[in-house]
Write a protein that holds these residues in place. Sequence first.
Motif, mmCIF file in Angstrom:
data_model
loop_
_atom_site.group_PDB
_atom_site.id
_atom_site.type_symbol
_atom_site.label_atom_id
_atom_site.label_comp_id
_atom_site.label_asym_id
_atom_site.label_seq_id
_atom_site.Cartn_x
_atom_site.Cartn_y
_atom_site.Cartn_z
ATOM 1 N N TYR C 180 0.847 -1.198 0.000
ATOM 2 C CA TYR C 180 0.000 0.000 0.000
ATOM 3 C C TYR C 180 0.877 1.240 0.000
ATOM 4 N N PRO C 181 1.153 1.817 -1.170
ATOM 5 C CA PRO C 181 2.092 2.943 -1.227
ATOM 6 C C PRO C 181 1.614 4.167 -0.454
ATOM 7 N N ALA C 182 0.314 4.250 -0.169
ATOM 8 C CA ALA C 182 -0.163 5.426 0.562
ATOM 9 C C ALA C 182 0.317 5.437 2.004
ATOM 10 N N LEU C 183 0.808 4.307 2.474
ATOM 11 C CA LEU C 183 1.263 4.248 3.869
ATOM 12 C C LEU C 183 2.544 5.056 4.060
ATOM 13 N N ASP C 184 2.641 5.728 5.193
ATOM 14 C CA ASP C 184 3.876 6.388 5.621
ATOM 15 C C ASP C 184 4.752 5.286 6.235
#
Lengths: 326, 326, 326, 326, 326, 326
Positions: C180-184
């Motif tokens: 999930y690339p949106a994760l920090d």
Amino acid sequence: MDKVLVKDLVEGEAVTSFFLAKQVQVRQRRTGESFLSLVLADRTGEVAAVMWEGVEGVGRDLAEGDILKVQGLVGTYQGERQLTVARLRKATADEVALEDFLPRSPLDPSVLLGRLQAVIDGMQEPFLRRVLRSLFEDEAFLATFTTAPAAKAIHHAVLGGLLEHTASVVGLCELLAGYYPALDRDMLLAAAVLHDVGKIREIAWDRTFDYTDAGRLLGHITLGALLVEERIQSIPDFPDALKERLLHCILSHHGELEWGSPKRPKTLEALVLHYAEDLDGKVNAFLHFAETHPDPQRPGWTQYNRSLDRYLYFGRVERADPAPDA
Amino acid sequence: MDKVLVKDLVEGEAVTSFFLAKQVQVRQRRTGESFLSLVLADRTGEVAAVMWEGVEGVGRDLAEGDILKVQGLVGTYQGERQLTVARLRKATADEVALEDFLPRSPLDPSVLLGRLQAVIDGMQEPFLRRVLRSLFEDEAFLATFTTAPAAKAIHHAVLGGLLEHTASVVGLCELLAGYYPALDRDMLLAAAVLHDVGKIREIAWDRTFDYTDAGRLLGHITLGALLVEERIQSIPDFPDALKERLLHCILSHHGELEWGSPKRPKTLEALVLHYAEDLDGKVNAFLHFAETHPDPQRPGWTQYNRSLDRYLYFGRVERADPAPDA
Amino acid sequence: MDKVLVKDLVEGEAVTSFFLAKQVQVRQRRTGESFLSLVLADRTGEVAAVMWEGVEGVGRDLAEGDILKVQGLVGTYQGERQLTVARLRKATADEVALEDFLPRSPLDPSVLLGRLQAVIDGMQEPFLRRVLRSLFEDEAFLATFTTAPAAKAIHHAVLGGLLEHTASVVGLCELLAGYYPALDRDMLLAAAVLHDVGKIREIAWDRTFDYTDAGRLLGHITLGALLVEERIQSIPDFPDALKERLLHCILSHHGELEWGSPKRPKTLEALVLHYAEDLDGKVNAFLHFAETHPDPQRPGWTQYNRSLDRYLYFGRVERADPAPDA
Amino acid sequence: MDKVLVKDLVEGEAVTSFFLAKQVQVRQRRTGESFLSLVLADRTGEVAAVMWEGVEGVGRDLAEGDILKVQGLVGTYQGERQLTVARLRKATADEVALEDFLPRSPLDPSVLLGRLQAVIDGMQEPFLRRVLRSLFEDEAFLATFTTAPAAKAIHHAVLGGLLEHTASVVGLCELLAGYYPALDRDMLLAAAVLHDVGKIREIAWDRTFDYTDAGRLLGHITLGALLVEERIQSIPDFPDALKERLLHCILSHHGELEWGSPKRPKTLEALVLHYAEDLDGKVNAFLHFAETHPDPQRPGWTQYNRSLDRYLYFGRVERADPAPDA
Amino acid sequence: MDKVLVKDLVEGEAVTSFFLAKQVQVRQRRTGESFLSLVLADRTGEVAAVMWEGVEGVGRDLAEGDILKVQGLVGTYQGERQLTVARLRKATADEVALEDFLPRSPLDPSVLLGRLQAVIDGMQEPFLRRVLRSLFEDEAFLATFTTAPAAKAIHHAVLGGLLEHTASVVGLCELLAGYYPALDRDMLLAAAVLHDVGKIREIAWDRTFDYTDAGRLLGHITLGALLVEERIQSIPDFPDALKERLLHCILSHHGELEWGSPKRPKTLEALVLHYAEDLDGKVNAFLHFAETHPDPQRPGWTQYNRSLDRYLYFGRVERADPAPDA
Amino acid sequence: MDKVLVKDLVEGEAVTSFFLAKQVQVRQRRTGESFLSLVLADRTGEVAAVMWEGVEGVGRDLAEGDILKVQGLVGTYQGERQLTVARLRKATADEVALEDFLPRSPLDPSVLLGRLQAVIDGMQEPFLRRVLRSLFEDEAFLATFTTAPAAKAIHHAVLGGLLEHTASVVGLCELLAGYYPALDRDMLLAAAVLHDVGKIREIAWDRTFDYTDAGRLLGHITLGALLVEERIQSIPDFPDALKERLLHCILSHHGELEWGSPKRPKTLEALVLHYAEDLDGKVNAFLHFAETHPDPQRPGWTQYNRSLDRYLYFGRVERADPAPDA
């Protein structure tokens, strides 16, 4: 014959006295012979007992709740006292006094009753005062109310427990009535005095504590409402609105439907009564549990408390030396 | 320029004064022209406002929470007062005082604070007294603590609400500490003073009341524990066991996990604090609702109370003529 | 003296070695004589033991958690090995090494720690990296963190269990951060490393595993937040917003209020951490239960699992002959 | 005639094109005349429309879901575009293509399908591979499966939503199968591919998205089990044990009875599938909500999310200057 | 050899017969010798048994569920009959009839089946009648359906229990179909006949009653839907809408998701079937419990009923003398 | 003057008649003038009304629940009939009959009452018969019981609703008493007749339907128990055990504490009464909702039903041609 109390039984001594049979079991030895395994009790505690000989003659007749005349010898088994019974028979009604066998609240009932009477005398609202007086001047009611337990088991399963619990809740309500001036003091206190009155018909305490049929089928909340309604009908011109608010407090004092109240509190007095009763019960249960179930391995902590689903901490922090603040 | 209060606006009069913009909407008329629909407020209440002309110049710049200088005329719309605005501009910081725009508790903060100070001074336990003094002698803390609201909305969304709520719970705990001698009075009162202290970091009240990011992400229970822990670290030799019991009271004061407490009460003081806070909140919510939401069609009853999920009855039964008891 | 391990005790052999006393009971024989009934343990398992003679001299002094020097003979009772003890005494501190008596995770702590260090080194966010380094370069912290169990009982009640659990959750979070690339990524991994760090203060493992007072009163979620907050305070200019998001992940990792989190996840990282921890725990519990509780009468099935309230199926379907698809 | 898209309608221009009628209301003006109030839509969005004249002739015949040929003028009302309709009639079936009117997933279905095919081709277990191939080589199934939405409303109510959701869950399960070697990879992936296949019979998407009768009465979990069972029956010698484990995964993928699964997960694959599906759904719902419902007044926060019952924080903390760690 | 029934075993007599081994334990005496502790059973009850000698030769081979040929002597232990076994061996398949060992419903299956057949014959709806006939004219199905138990344990764990339960629910539904004319009689009765049919695949009853793997993994609700769907597929032109409504009744007959139904009742027939099944089950459970668990100390009351979480009262009030009404 | 019924109002005609004011609002026009917005009603339905002129003289005096004499003209607004009122005044008590204004059950009360009387006459138990006769021969009780509604709103908010509901439950209980011979028929039927009798004191129906104060504070379950207890006290020698079982049925008929019953059913009659009442209520609510809330867009389905939290399907499958079974 003087009653020998369970708490006074001494290992190695013979005893002849009356005890309540709390458990009765006829069991077999490996050899096939029967023996009697008993739990004997009185108001001061319980003791295990066995009877090895002569069981056939007596065993089948005994029932839990019987009061027995017992002759035997106090010994030990697995580190606990155990009575080895030589002879026993059922007591007759005139040989024993009920009060010897059921535990009793340590508080003086006349003192507690005096406090309730003072609360009643201090009421301004004439009809509430009158319905309370009609009960508290009724000898039959008083005899029952001052003897009744507050619960079948748990904490207040003692003679006089209902009076003790009621007085404690009433005392707390007096404080709260002082703290919140919006409260109708007379309504709150009348409801506090009467909130659990149905318990005199819910619980039986002739030899042990148990629910009556009415208790199981109707419960003390409805029984209390019926009892108070009955008294009110004998008072001419008792205002309907006053009756409804008083009965509402009794019905709603468990606070939520799932705790057995058919109505939840809708008046300020009903709300406060519910909290007072709940808080007082919780505090007393906490103290009682801390006293009776300390964890022997962990100072300051109790054993696991199932009804609260947690361990309780009753330890006090040692008062520090006052220096740091100086 | 003296502030004209919302409560003093009179139909038909012109007004020029400062108001807080609680809602700002640019809307279109059928004809396609824009107008401004506002809700203006100050500490005494709210009033609807419309601005029909000259909207283009100002509308896009306004935001909720702005304080505006407004010139207009008080009229009526659908039976309610409505201000028709002729001109408006944003106020500058030096033109206005925050206190004019947010409601304030009617109780005198110095009196309430005095009561808390007396409670602190009366403590025997030196470390608890010391951590409380470290806060209550800290001017920055005091300024915040005495101004903070106790809630974003509902009852205590007023400046000074936290102090008012804290003092009320502390007062009740004093009574309870007297009634139940088993309570550790100092622990209970210290916990009562500090139980909601995290709210000074949970809620912002610069112009309206709202949660801070820390409030939403961490909540006042954890924020309070962090704040108290911080102070304790500055006190040499503060006993760990004392700190753990104090923090436990703060953590568990909501009583149950599902009400946001990460631990349920395990000490008597934590248990009593939870009840005191819950009861005090319920009583005040009841009285506030009865005052603000009476059912106009049914004397003695409130409108439906959503948070309690019931109607409330606040009527008093007329005191009966004392005759029946005579 | 070399430690003889419980797993190596052989029926019929004599043994002289050290064992941890997990249970101690003084009991009576029918004849009235006392004997000692024990459960002895070390890191490899438990064995029942009895001591028939010479009990008076030693029985009263023993407590659960003592490490004993025991001399005896291995026999059998009801199909299980049983040690008949001839002599015993308490060990002195210098005779024994704690690691012999508590079970330890089979995984190599230095490998696991290396993985965490690599994760920390790979972080871009300087403040998160810095707070983690301040812990993972602190020898005292490392010693504790790598030894701590992850639970009092259940699966991870082994020395090193916390490190094992943390590394497993961190590994899963690395995968998810990739998916999930949106994760920090840094925030998620920092939170994963720290989520259970409060357990080093919640559980004690000097001889057996048990909760500390702080653990019972405050819990590992709050203890973890306090510990991390403390470290952050020692880092100048640590951004408040970063701190709040990190602490939020720790507070909310149980997912729901009723599972002990005072806040539910409100950031994507908090949400994912909660799922990763829950899933990883469930998978490991499943595998552990399947291994330790197979139903002997029903291949492929476990015995009843109380915590999941169901039977589990761990059987594999025999791989079919590849023919049908050809 | 080329379709004019809703997203391309420009204020002030005339338009003649086809639109889907999502809402149709005949209303009265103060003057008593009827007018038509419509919501028109296509795959790019929605626009309000009114028709003032000539309503009698057309109004009563229209129904929601009709596709209309509309001639009118784009204007504005209350800050939003509004179409004033001069003429309209129902479209005939051959004038329109369904794909113009329903939103479609932005992801390329052939790419997603390719990924699923690769997963299927990679399976070792011949029967699982065979049942999947029997579906994924069936043109009729593929046409439906790649077009179906994943939900009636909420996030995945787009053509191709089921494929998108399935591919996302399968991708996550591939990762998890790699992380937990105890998992039966083929079983997990087969179940992931098939878990929501019943949705092709649960939801209808001819003009808008709605549940079918079978969907309402049986639900996609049972419909999926029936569909897979049907296919399996056409494969000779499909092992019963394999079928039961596969169907179990489909039945239990909602995790708990109260979420609509008639069985809770009892195999490791069922457990992991449930978590993967739940997590993937939550992450996508979070991202979608953050994108569509930011709070305009509070950067980084969303509006209130009813299904999660909280505000969400999607803000990123600004990356700090790397200095502190240097 | 005639079967000697457990209920006919007489103290002091020798016996040689076949019994089902419900429990098998190899235990040790103090002396270290092994003995065998058994529970033997047949359709009339259970009896404890011990085998002191010759255990080595037989003990390890026995498993629960074995049918044994036993030679021994009936004695007593702790007031209960106990069989002392001299010799035993496993029975061969041709020596025993399953019906001797599992309890059977006292009702005549042909009578119950006749009632169901009459209900089926009375149906007007041709497709429902046809699917039912396809089952009830299928000898293999009938053999299974009339033998199956209705539950693994609790009340209906008897051979023929499913038929008995089905007939009782069908009978009640006939009454209700008469009382509420809005009901679709044929649909209600078809659903009543089929509602639990999945139990023939959920429970195994070869020697004892237990769930099958399919039962544990899929459950009787889904198994029933699959079974009925299968039959329907063999009937040309069976209307989809009819099938969906019939399957809906089967799926929803537990009433709520948390009771295992993947859909709650949405048709009147599904709603009524759920109530009928629930009521019939509760009435029969009440009567069965009153018969098997009367409280010996309290006439008219049962022992505590765990599944209902209360005591039950089954006493009848003595009919009063008719005088008062005269 | 003959009553003109709401259902008979025809667009374009003048009307002068009496109507009940269900809603009364004084509102402002843009121009600042007041007008009156009303909802007028009688037993046949409701109609909106406006009064544009002469409002000052009458508006402030009107209250909801007033019966008004109205003169006006029937028009249309937004597709619905609307009465434009020219003049109105309050009616005097002698001008109107209550029955014109409240809806009434379509069933003939004398027929329903006859059925209940027959049930009472058929009872064998003399005391139950007598307490029922004491009510059903009491004209005041009968007048109230046959007029009372069964609910404030929802389905049975019609005059005679209580009688209709009671007769329906009694009829169902007669069937069940026949089906389950273990039931005490007289007890079940007496309890069925009396179960909701408290509603005559819970709901007021002088002009609209609303709860009384007693209804809100005590509820119909307790009011019913009090009413029946009162009657029983007037019957000499009524057996306590009989009374307790009868009251138990009334108290427990809601089945669970959280549904307002202070006791859950403990007798078979109480259990069956609870089911019968629940089922009968659900069936009637289903039918009523299907009749009043069909989904206009989806044949066979209702609109969303909030109290059941689902859509309902009431469609019938077309009877198939009998051929397939031939």
